[in-house]
Motif scaffolding. Sequence first.
Motif, PDB file in Angstrom:
ATOM      1  N   MET A   1      23.703  33.242 -13.342  1.00 39.22           N
ATOM      2  CA  MET A   1      23.476  32.555 -12.070  1.00 39.22           C
ATOM      3  C   MET A   1      22.707  31.264 -12.304  1.00 39.22           C
ATOM      4  O   MET A   1      21.834  31.176 -13.168  1.00 39.22           O
ATOM      5  N   ALA A   2      23.018  30.247 -11.514  1.00 35.50           N
ATOM      6  CA  ALA A   2      22.356  28.956 -11.657  1.00 35.50           C
ATOM      7  C   ALA A   2      21.024  28.951 -10.918  1.00 35.50           C
ATOM      8  O   ALA A   2      20.806  29.707  -9.974  1.00 35.50           O
ATOM      9  N   VAL A   3      20.149  28.066 -11.385  1.00 33.22           N
ATOM     10  CA  VAL A   3      18.864  27.880 -10.714  1.00 33.22           C
ATOM     11  C   VAL A   3      19.110  27.159  -9.395  1.00 33.22           C
ATOM     12  O   VAL A   3      19.881  26.201  -9.324  1.00 33.22           O
ATOM     13  N   ASP A   4      18.447  27.616  -8.342  1.00 29.66           N
ATOM     14  CA  ASP A   4      18.630  27.008  -7.030  1.00 29.66           C
ATOM     15  C   ASP A   4      17.319  27.123  -6.257  1.00 29.66           C
ATOM     16  O   ASP A   4      16.925  28.214  -5.849  1.00 29.66           O
ATOM     17  N   GLY A   5      16.630  26.021  -6.093  1.00 26.99           N
ATOM     18  CA  GLY A   5      15.366  26.064  -5.367  1.00 26.99           C
ATOM     19  C   GLY A   5      14.595  24.770  -5.491  1.00 26.99           C
ATOM     20  O   GLY A   5      15.082  23.779  -6.040  1.00 26.99           O
ATOM     21  N   THR A   6      13.386  24.798  -4.962  1.00 26.28           N
ATOM     22  CA  THR A   6      12.530  23.610  -4.918  1.00 26.28           C
ATOM     23  C   THR A   6      11.145  23.940  -5.445  1.00 26.28           C
ATOM     24  O   THR A   6      10.581  24.984  -5.117  1.00 26.28           O
ATOM     25  N   LEU A   7      10.614  23.055  -6.253  1.00 27.23           N
ATOM     26  CA  LEU A   7       9.223  23.133  -6.703  1.00 27.23           C
ATOM     27  C   LEU A   7       8.436  22.086  -5.936  1.00 27.23           C
ATOM     28  O   LEU A   7       8.714  20.889  -6.030  1.00 27.23           O
ATOM     29  N   ILE A   8       7.459  22.534  -5.150  1.00 25.39           N
ATOM     30  CA  ILE A   8       6.577  21.627  -4.414  1.00 25.39           C
ATOM     31  C   ILE A   8       5.261  21.574  -5.176  1.00 25.39           C
ATOM     32  O   ILE A   8       4.580  22.596  -5.318  1.00 25.39           O
ATOM     33  N   ALA A   9       4.912  20.402  -5.699  1.00 23.19           N
ATOM     34  CA  ALA A   9       3.794  20.292  -6.633  1.00 23.19           C
ATOM     35  C   ALA A   9       2.707  19.350  -6.122  1.00 23.19           C
ATOM     36  O   ALA A   9       2.997  18.306  -5.530  1.00 23.19           O
ATOM     37  N   PHE A  10       1.461  19.743  -6.390  1.00 23.83           N
ATOM     38  CA  PHE A  10       0.299  18.950  -5.998  1.00 23.83           C
ATOM     39  C   PHE A  10      -0.549  18.659  -7.235  1.00 23.83           C
ATOM     40  O   PHE A  10      -0.933  19.583  -7.958  1.00 23.83           O
ATOM     41  N   PRO A  11      -0.872  17.384  -7.476  1.00 26.74           N
ATOM     42  CA  PRO A  11      -1.596  17.016  -8.689  1.00 26.74           C
ATOM     43  C   PRO A  11      -3.093  17.265  -8.588  1.00 26.74           C
ATOM     44  O   PRO A  11      -3.631  17.567  -7.513  1.00 26.74           O
ATOM     45  N   ALA A  12      -3.748  17.112  -9.711  1.00 23.89           N
ATOM     46  CA  ALA A  12      -5.201  17.146  -9.747  1.00 23.89           C
ATOM     47  C   ALA A  12      -5.757  15.945  -8.984  1.00 23.89           C
ATOM     48  O   ALA A  12      -5.045  14.974  -8.702  1.00 23.89           O
ATOM     49  N   ALA A  13      -7.032  16.012  -8.638  1.00 22.15           N
ATOM     50  CA  ALA A  13      -7.673  14.929  -7.892  1.00 22.15           C
ATOM     51  C   ALA A  13      -7.474  13.594  -8.611  1.00 22.15           C
ATOM     52  O   ALA A  13      -7.670  13.496  -9.819  1.00 22.15           O
ATOM     53  N   GLY A  14      -7.084  12.589  -7.849  1.00 21.84           N
ATOM     54  CA  GLY A  14      -6.854  11.264  -8.412  1.00 21.84           C
ATOM     55  C   GLY A  14      -5.433  11.037  -8.862  1.00 21.84           C
ATOM     56  O   GLY A  14      -5.021   9.899  -9.081  1.00 21.84           O
ATOM     57  N   GLY A  15      -4.675  12.121  -9.040  1.00 24.94           N
ATOM     58  CA  GLY A  15      -3.327  12.008  -9.562  1.00 24.94           C
ATOM     59  C   GLY A  15      -2.296  11.724  -8.484  1.00 24.94           C
ATOM     60  O   GLY A  15      -2.601  11.659  -7.294  1.00 24.94           O
ATOM     61  N   GLY A  16      -1.066  11.571  -8.940  1.00 25.41           N
ATOM     62  CA  GLY A  16       0.030  11.297  -8.019  1.00 25.41           C
ATOM     63  C   GLY A  16       1.348  11.716  -8.617  1.00 25.41           C
ATOM     64  O   GLY A  16       1.398  12.485  -9.587  1.00 25.41           O
ATOM     65  N   LYS A  17       2.434  11.183  -8.077  1.00 25.25           N
ATOM     66  CA  LYS A  17       3.764  11.549  -8.547  1.00 25.25           C
ATOM     67  C   LYS A  17       3.941  11.305 -10.039  1.00 25.25           C
ATOM     68  O   LYS A  17       4.663  12.041 -10.727  1.00 25.25           O
ATOM     69  N   TRP A  18       3.312  10.249 -10.564  1.00 20.67           N
ATOM     70  CA  TRP A  18       3.469   9.897 -11.969  1.00 20.67           C
ATOM     71  C   TRP A  18       3.048  11.019 -12.911  1.00 20.67           C
ATOM     72  O   TRP A  18       3.525  11.102 -14.048  1.00 20.67           O
ATOM     73  N   MET A  19       2.172  11.913 -12.476  1.00 24.21           N
ATOM     74  CA  MET A  19       1.725  12.999 -13.339  1.00 24.21           C
ATOM     75  C   MET A  19       2.837  14.014 -13.606  1.00 24.21           C
ATOM     76  O   MET A  19       2.755  14.795 -14.558  1.00 24.21           O
ATOM     77  N   PHE A  20       3.881  14.006 -12.779  1.00 24.31           N
ATOM     78  CA  PHE A  20       4.952  14.982 -12.910  1.00 24.31           C
ATOM     79  C   PHE A  20       6.236  14.389 -13.473  1.00 24.31           C
ATOM     80  O   PHE A  20       7.295  15.010 -13.389  1.00 24.31           O
ATOM     81  N   THR A  21       6.144  13.193 -14.070  1.00 21.32           N
ATOM     82  CA  THR A  21       7.344  12.542 -14.606  1.00 21.32           C
ATOM     83  C   THR A  21       8.011  13.397 -15.678  1.00 21.32           C
ATOM     84  O   THR A  21       9.229  13.603 -15.668  1.00 21.32           O
ATOM     85  N   GLY A  22       7.224  13.904 -16.619  1.00 20.04           N
ATOM     86  CA  GLY A  22       7.781  14.726 -17.690  1.00 20.04           C
ATOM     87  C   GLY A  22       8.374  16.013 -17.171  1.00 20.04           C
ATOM     88  O   GLY A  22       9.440  16.453 -17.628  1.00 20.04           O
ATOM     89  N   LEU A  23       7.708  16.633 -16.213  1.00 16.48           N
ATOM     90  CA  LEU A  23       8.207  17.876 -15.632  1.00 16.48           C
ATOM     91  C   LEU A  23       9.512  17.634 -14.900  1.00 16.48           C
ATOM     92  O   LEU A  23      10.460  18.428 -14.994  1.00 16.48           O
ATOM     93  N   ARG A  24       9.590  16.534 -14.158  1.00 24.14           N
ATOM     94  CA  ARG A  24      10.818  16.224 -13.415  1.00 24.14           C
ATOM     95  C   ARG A  24      12.008  16.124 -14.372  1.00 24.14           C
ATOM     96  O   ARG A  24      13.098  16.629 -14.096  1.00 24.14           O
ATOM     97  N   ARG A  25      11.793  15.472 -15.505  1.00 27.24           N
ATOM     98  CA  ARG A  25      12.878  15.309 -16.480  1.00 27.24           C
ATOM     99  C   ARG A  25      13.283  16.644 -17.095  1.00 27.24           C
ATOM    100  O   ARG A  25      14.436  16.826 -17.488  1.00 27.24           O
ATOM    101  N   ALA A  26      12.328  17.568 -17.199  1.00 27.81           N
ATOM    102  CA  ALA A  26      12.597  18.837 -17.873  1.00 27.81           C
ATOM    103  C   ALA A  26      13.246  19.881 -16.969  1.00 27.81           C
ATOM    104  O   ALA A  26      13.764  20.886 -17.470  1.00 27.81           O
ATOM    105  N   LEU A  27      13.216  19.669 -15.665  1.00 30.24           N
ATOM    106  CA  LEU A  27      13.769  20.666 -14.753  1.00 30.24           C
ATOM    107  C   LEU A  27      15.286  20.734 -14.863  1.00 30.24           C
ATOM    108  O   LEU A  27      15.956  19.709 -14.991  1.00 30.24           O
ATOM    109  N   PRO A  28      15.844  21.916 -14.782  1.00 31.85           N
ATOM    110  CA  PRO A  28      17.294  22.063 -14.885  1.00 31.85           C
ATOM    111  C   PRO A  28      17.979  21.624 -13.599  1.00 31.85           C
ATOM    112  O   PRO A  28      17.345  21.528 -12.535  1.00 31.85           O
TER     113      PRO A  28
END
Length: 236
Positions: A1-28
């Motif tokens: 079965m294929a992966v189907d869903g959403t990851l809603i992520a919140f960074p550490a204080a001071g962080g933003g979307k840029w902190m999840f760049t590597g994770l975004r690329r790694a998601l199937p």
Amino acid sequence: MAVDGTLIAFPAAGGGKWMFTGLRRALPPGLKLVVPDLPGRGKRTRDTSVGSVAELVTELCDELEPEFHHGRYVLFGSCFGSLVAFELLREIRRRGHPMAEAFVVSARKPPDIAESYRAYAGWTDEQLGGYLDYIWPAERVNGENGALGALRGLVIRQLRRDVQIAANYDFEPERVFDLPIYAYRGADDQSITAEELKTWRSHTSGPFTFRAVTGGRDFYADDCDRLVADLEQVLT
């Protein structure tokens, strides 16, 4: 079965979307990443109205409601982000929205025993900058090609904004969750111990999993294989 869903992520204080760049690329394929803008970032750059965690999660719950009803999802919070995600989960439950399939945390003790952010509320920019130097590798904060570089001043302002929001937070007991909680600790993270992270176990009547992984506090920025594997298992 294929992966189907959403990851809603919140960074550490001071962080933003840029902190999840590597994770975004790694998601199937099939696993969407949503990183909501916190005050001082993106569409909330000029937002000065939010003064507490309660006000923030009220707005976030309104904003993210379509995601809760679109399909299965997981919430992930790192440090300050774990506090936001924890209270957001409570608000989701109060409103009767579909609950997350799992809750993933890192880099901070649960809100009932974690140190208050009040201690940081009066810190100067120099002190906040020193904190960044402590929690993030120097090359990431200061390097010419680092994630911050010339944006250091901006991140300090965002860090101050997050501290202001969290400074008035007081934990209020509610019934525990009944969903799986995953707690991650990067091996090089000096800010928290494995035993401290394992105290999240008391916040669910469901399964609890502790993961020791390579990397530092923000391990997911560099090595997120274990996290991605767990997400695939939860959302397949």
